[in-house]
Design a protein around this motif. Sequence first.
Motif, PDB file in Angstrom:
ATOM      1  N   UNK A  81       0.785  -1.289   0.039  1.00 53.01           N
ATOM      2  CA  UNK A  81       0.040   0.103   0.081  1.00 53.01           C
ATOM      3  C   UNK A  81       0.763   1.250  -0.059  1.00 53.01           C
ATOM      4  N   UNK A  82       2.203   1.052  -0.134  1.00 51.73           N
ATOM      5  CA  UNK A  82       2.950   2.339  -0.226  1.00 51.73           C
ATOM      6  C   UNK A  82       2.686   3.450  -1.522  1.00 51.73           C
ATOM      7  N   UNK A  83       2.245   4.759  -1.035  1.00 49.53           N
ATOM      8  CA  UNK A  83       1.255   5.380  -2.047  1.00 49.53           C
ATOM      9  C   UNK A  83       2.204   5.722  -3.052  1.00 49.53           C
ATOM     10  N   UNK A  84       3.384   5.747  -3.305  1.00 47.11           N
ATOM     11  CA  UNK A  84       4.241   6.121  -4.649  1.00 47.11           C
ATOM     12  C   UNK A  84       4.228   5.065  -5.523  1.00 47.11           C
ATOM     13  N   UNK A  85       3.844   3.875  -5.155  1.00 49.22           N
ATOM     14  CA  UNK A  85       4.104   2.603  -5.897  1.00 49.22           C
ATOM     15  C   UNK A  85       5.442   2.020  -5.894  1.00 49.22           C
TER      16      UNK A  85
END
Length: 213
Positions: free
Chosen positions: A146-150
């Motif tokens: 789920x790390x937002x930057x991918x």
Amino acid sequence: MKAHHKTSVFVFLLATALLSFDDSAQAASRLITIDTTPFAGTSGLLVIDFLDGGPPSNSVLIAQLQTDGVFGTLIRTGDVVGDVPGPIQLTHATFFTEFTIGITLGSMLSFVLQDTANSAANDTFPDSLAVFLLDDTLVESLSLTSEPTGSNALLLLNVGASPDLELFQSEELTVTVSAVPLPAPLALVGLTLPMIFIWRRCTRGAPRYRYAM
């Protein structure tokens, strides 16, 4: 020259224990555990990146790096000192520092993480450390997170920030954090103080022996 009373011996030993413990500014040690059961037997890479966000300087210490799988080749990029199982120190004399080690995964991977906890100066970013599990080509992550930057990082440490540690969700991998027991010198103090108290109670009223030279 008069010799000291026996109590002085206890005080000396206690002071020695206290002085041997370095209490310089550091965040509490944390045990990071990654459940890798779904990938048991898979070859991959544990990658730990440390990025310089600006002053002041920080360092991160990784210790007790363990797996029930098998570690492989270690690659150091930038300011990395140490070897498995640790301690391994990452600093940032250069902007980017990376610790990469091959691994045939078992059911778990764990390490103790500690940093110097210096907060970022005004108009700078925190120094940051990210942990990844990649395939053995060093290209794809073994699991989406789920790390937002991918980037699919499993965790992100923003040194000196509050909160400083972020864990990212993954369908296959579970990351947990737990406290590490107090350092041995502090545990020794916790035991020594009651012993001194009991010893003084038992010897109260007993003759006081002194020696002279």
